[in-house]
Design an enzyme around this catalytic site. Structure first.
Site, PDB file in Angstrom:
ATOM      1  CB  SER A 156      -0.912  -0.001   1.228  1.00 35.53           C
ATOM      2  OG  SER A 156      -1.854   1.037   1.117  1.00 35.53           O
ATOM      3  CD  GLU A 157      -1.362   5.589  -2.742  1.00 35.27           C
ATOM      4  OE1 GLU A 157      -1.190   5.206  -3.912  1.00 35.27           O
ATOM      5  OE2 GLU A 157      -2.181   6.483  -2.441  1.00 35.27           O
TER       6      GLU A 157
END
Lengths: 230, 223, 223, 230
Positions: free
Chosen positions: A51-52
């Site tokens: 996840s960024e």
């Protein structure tokens, strides 16, 4: 005349994309339909979701009452960390994205071109400010960029085009497209159809697709297990 | 099940090709993958470009590779450390090329490659011999030098603990170049003191996340 | 004795000048220094440039600063998150300028400033609207865009624990932009859940070393 | 005629430089005489020493038998970590250096010019390979670069020059010079002498220094406590 085929549901589309995520792959799932894909990874495979916002090893949604206010995903929903996961800061999270460390980036899109251009960040509506988030990083950086989207717009207009009409997110990056009707590869020789839903013909699919399509020698039926579908 | 553990040092360095660029972690004798360097010697690849801070000591590890004529180029910041006779002899006989790079520029060039960037401007070395032939640019009134990303085909790393995914922790200053090199190579191989169960490493304290590691081999008492 | 603790939120944000560039950490509502943002509202500085991932929600924190007409520019990746009416109204009335930057480019531009570099080439956004007017260069057959360092006058940070030197740890995904912004501002101010004794944080697990932090204030139950 | 002054010992030079390190400063000490400085920081001051190999908070030498094989300093000698210190990787250690996060970088040098150029990385001896280490990073990056060196070469030749004769490490960066004879500031108006050892005159000092010297209005005696000297 009613079509003689049944488009995939969103869950079935996600199921299909999940089948192509190999054991041990590091994968980023874009917001929207791609996010659903995590639920359909075959049980005997370990796939690690990135996840960024600095989470490597996203797990399933927490049970009600077990949400941690400090643990969210890129869609800003509560999430969990799987065993073996870890946390990093933003510059390192995007180093992973931009530096080609992700095996697959699975993105939603408004449009994809026959040369693999992708438009998924703005509809250019002057009434609203644009927002890009991590879209351009994810489109530019992964080892393989794949798109998961409806084959046509709600009005039936093609979304796989010779040239994207909307502002580009990145040029020439998409390698595979999963739609509710077919699985297509973007190749130097053009778009190749790998799978179509039962009842679909290449001619029908072509009528809903702007660039010329070629059938793969191995063309086969795209048939998800209905039991898994919602 | 993801399992990056390999049983032997030979498996750990299998596949290194002649002409490969090898990132060799460590600072002085600390944080150096001594066992993997010996295994690379046994493996046999030639014409290697080595990226490291120093250039080997005595006749072990990197120095042994040099003495065996396997290294054609060294990219480092400080070859003159300890007994560097292996390097010195090769340097004097011109059998080996030296690219001298400031220490922070070496690590930043590797991070640049790791981050998928095309290069950066640095004020370090501007106006010096080490900037000869490099593109320069004045930015905010200060001279900068353009530096290119530096990527390895393989990184030889030393860590303390690993799990089967390849999450790593280090011991004290043995961290040094290891995390940066782990990110900057196509194939990142690490020798560790021990393997722990998945989940045993604190997710807040993993120094090298699993995504950067390809092979793990245990050395020492726990091997 | 080094002691970066300050007693009040007012002391924590003292000295911010009109026209300052303020780095606001957080992703969505997580890892955001809500108390420091309110203190900055009380402090009164105007004509602020805000660097953040999002552009505020409801009428608190960053959104409240915008509603009070204190923000002249927002550099962010995604203003359209949650109830962003404060930003939307200011954007539509053109009282506020938006510089839209890809999320990874924002964090990398801040790291670039933190690292004392003059800029870098990135493939992200090449060939798109967001590269309009920017210098481009083809590197290894791929189009790159030149990106400049992005530095703050002040960073408003949220961490879990601090010691009196300013070493920090975070909780889970609340880490996000905090460590990068801590490095990229002239004055880095952090609100924390608790202060621990010097030496209580594991030296291998400090996520932001003390060198980057100037002021620490405790908020919440331990304040 | 014998000189009527006594040059400082290396320890006294280190003592003098240590007096200017302020409370709370983050400082990198170069290899050689600068390293000795750590021992002379006044006891009531907290000064945090940075080592390029990823140690923030270098402590004193370990006692015999207490060395940790994984804990060395930039000179590759065993060291310790003080309470509150931490470990970082090389890219972060040099981010601290290059990014201006160090308050003081105290370097040894072969030569310094009147405009603050420094030469300390190579004597250009063709028989030996050059080595630069972190010298150029440390000279380019700190908020304030100071030099600690003997005023002249062993043969008595000046080492503070109009222009450095050896290859530069960095140009225009040195702000203060501590020698065994004097303390000098590099200013836009030239070199200003702040302190001289007892018995030294400006004329004598000038004879050992190539560029023109000016005496500071506050010129005073450089007199370390002999009790501290070795």
């Amino acid at each position: 005349m009613m079509p003689s085929y049944q488009p995939l549901t969103r869950e079935q589309m996600a199921w299909r994309a999940a089948q192509d995520l190999p054991e041990g792959a590091f994968v980023n799932l874009g917001i929207g339909i791609p996010t659903l894909t995590a639920s359909y990874v075959p049980a005997d495979r370990e796939v690690i979701f990135h996840s960024e916002n600095g989470v490597l090893g996203l797990g399933p949604k927490p049970k009600p009452g077990e949400q941690d206010e400090n643990l969210i995903d890129a869609g800003k929903n509560y999430t969990t960390l799987i065993t073996g996961g870890c946390y990093v800061h933003h510059a390192d999270a995007f180093l992973m994205i931009r530096g080609g460390h992700l095996d697959v980036s699975l993105l939603g899109a408004f449009e994809v071109s026959e040369t693999g251009d992708i438009a998924n960040w703005t509809t250019d509506d002057p009434a609203f400010p644009p927002g890009v988030g991590g879209a351009m990083d994810l489109a530019a950086g992964a080892k393989e960029v794949r798109v998961l989207m409806e084959h046509t717009s709600k009005s039936g207009a093609p979304r796989i085009l010779r040239h994207c009409s909307l502002p580009l997110t990145a040029a020439g990056v998409v390698k595979r497209i999963y739609t509710n009707l077919a699985v297509l590869d973007v190749t130097p020789a053009g778009l190749v159809v790998l799978e179509m839903v039962p009842g679909m013909t290449l001619q029908m699919l072509q009528s809903m697709t702007e660039p010329a399509l070629t059938a793969a020698a191995s063309l086969r039926s795209l048939q998800p297990p209905t039991a898994r579908a919602a | 099940m993801i399992d990056k553990r390999v049983k032997t040092l030979g498996e750990a360095v299998a596949g290194v090709k002649d002409g490969a660029t090898v990132l060799v972690a460590g600072f002085g004798a600390v944080g150096v993958a001594d066992h993997l360097l010996e295994a690379l010697h046994d493996q046999g690849a030639r014409d290697l470009t080595i990226v490291a801070n120093n250039a080997g000591n005595g006749d072990v590890g990197l120095a042994r590779l040099i003495n065996s004529g396997r290294v054609s180029k060294v990219i480092c910041s400080y070859p003159r450390s300890g007994d560097y006779s292996a390097f010195l002899n090769a340097y004097r006989s011109k059998s080996l090329e030296l690219e001298l790079v400031p220490q922070g520029t070496i690590s930043e060039r590797m991070r640049c490659a790791a981050a998928g960037l095309g290069g950066f401007f640095s004020p370090v070395s501007a106006g010096t011999q080490l900037a000869d032939g490099k593109e320069t640019r004045e930015i905010d009134g200060r001279l900068h030098v353009f530096e290119k990303p530096l990527k390895g085909d393989i990184a030889l790393l030393k860590a303390d603990k690993a799990d089967r995914w390849g999450n790593l922790t280090y011991l004290k200053s043995a961290r040094n170049f290891n995390p940066v090199m782990a990110m900057a190579a196509d194939l990142s191989v690490v020798e560790v003191n021990s393997i722990v169960a998945l989940g045993a490493l604190d997710p807040e304290a993993v120094a090298t996340p699993s995504i950067f590691i390809d092979r793990v081999v245990v050395v020492g008492a726990n091997a």
